[in-house]
Design an enzyme around this catalytic site. Structure first.
Site, short mmCIF file in Angstrom:
data_model
loop_
_atom_site.label_atom_id
_atom_site.label_comp_id
_atom_site.label_asym_id
_atom_site.label_seq_id
_atom_site.Cartn_x
_atom_site.Cartn_y
_atom_site.Cartn_z
N ARG A 179 0.87 -1.11 -0.32
CA ARG A 179 0.07 -0.14 0.15
C ARG A 179 1.07 1.27 -0.01
O ARG A 179 1.66 1.67 0.79
CB ARG A 179 -0.70 -0.29 1.40
CG ARG A 179 -1.93 -0.59 1.73
CD ARG A 179 -2.95 -0.55 2.04
NE ARG A 179 -2.70 -0.31 3.71
CZ ARG A 179 -3.24 0.43 3.93
NH1 ARG A 179 -4.64 0.74 4.03
NH2 ARG A 179 -3.65 0.43 5.49
N ASP A 213 4.63 -6.58 9.46
CA ASP A 213 5.57 -6.09 10.17
C ASP A 213 5.17 -6.45 11.62
O ASP A 213 6.03 -6.92 12.10
CB ASP A 213 5.08 -4.59 11.05
CG ASP A 213 5.30 -3.78 9.67
OD1 ASP A 213 6.26 -4.00 8.47
OD2 ASP A 213 5.03 -2.38 10.01
N THR A 226 -1.62 7.57 -0.81
CA THR A 226 -2.65 7.87 -1.09
C THR A 226 -3.79 6.13 -1.19
O THR A 226 -4.34 6.09 -1.02
CB THR A 226 -2.76 7.30 -3.05
OG1 THR A 226 -1.74 5.86 -3.11
CG2 THR A 226 -1.63 8.43 -2.86
N ASP A 265 0.02 -3.40 11.88
CA ASP A 265 0.91 -3.93 10.74
C ASP A 265 0.70 -5.24 10.78
O ASP A 265 1.59 -6.21 11.43
CB ASP A 265 1.45 -2.55 9.89
CG ASP A 265 1.86 -3.14 8.93
OD1 ASP A 265 2.27 -2.32 8.01
OD2 ASP A 265 2.45 -4.37 8.46
#
Ligand code: PRP
Ligand code: URA
Length: 209
Positions: free
Chosen positions: A104, A203, A108, A200
């Protein structure tokens, strides 16, 4: 919710709660994701068609139920999809694997593709696309549209956590693709993260930031 199966099995919910906890270590997070993926795989394959095959048990011949059609395809949306993929392959070791590399853009929230490799004959196989997180749904829709462009017709999407906004976007873009998820969370925050979520996923799986 139309086209969405919520996998609310107590073991899934318990393991997911441990994964959400920010104190859970990288190793435990990865192990739990692998464990949950076995249970999710069980649900997403529940309606696969069966045929029969003649076998001989030690007692007599029988028509035994076996999966119908070609081998399944699991499509992992990288990186975090690999956490679900591994457990699913434990359960269905003969499945073929597609990899769709996407990340991603943090500004944006668009999905940027960096890799794609899939078995060539997707058109007559059940394809299960996997990614732990459905946030805006930009990644999942880009990955599935890519698989469709390669011929896939019978596609399901499996995730761990979905945001209501992501489900709505996904439904609009891909009305016929069923979603399987272990939880539908509250909302997306201003940075496009699922709340309460688990942070995340990539992560947390790999110990990166
Ligand atoms: C995460 C996650 C999904 C995506 C979901 O991937 O694994 O692919 O975000 O967000 P979306 O629904 O808004 O597209 P990320 O881009 O962080 O890449 P990674 O898996 O390599 O960490
Ligand atoms: N990607 C993640 O890994 N987590 C989120 O909450 C949203 C997108």
């Amino acid at each position: 919710m139309d086209g969405v199966t919520l996998v609310d099995h107590p073991l899934v919910q318990h393991k997911l709660s441990i994964m959400r906890d920010k104190g859970t270590s990288t190793g435990s997070f990865r192990r739990l994701l692998r464990e949950i993926s076995l249970l999710l795989c069980y649900e997403v394959t529940r309606d696969l068609e069966l045929t029969t095959k003649k076998i001989e048990t030690p007692m007599e011949e029988m028509d035994a139920p076996v999966l119908k059609g070609k081998k399944l395809v699991f499509a992992s949306i990288l990186r975090a999809g690999n956490g679900l993929l591994e457990g699913m392959l434990d359960l269905v070791p003969s499945a073929r694997v597609a990899h769709v590399g996407l990340y991603r853009d943090h500004e944006t929230l668009e999905a940027i593709e960096y890799y794609y490799k899939a078995p060539h004959d997707l058109s007559d196989r059940v394809v299960i696309a996997v990614d732990p997180m459905l946030a805006t749904a930009n990644s999942a829709t880009a990955a599935i549209e890519k698989l469709q462009a390669s011929g896939a017709k019978d596609i399901r999407f499996l995730c761990l956590l979905a945001a209501p906004e992501g489900i709505a976007n996904f439904r609009k873009a891909l009305p016929d693709v069923p979603i399987y998820t272990a939880a539908i969370d509250e909302r997306l925050n201003e940075n496009g993260y699922i709340v309460p979520g688990l942070g995340d996923a990539g992560d947390r799986m790999y110990g990166t930031k």
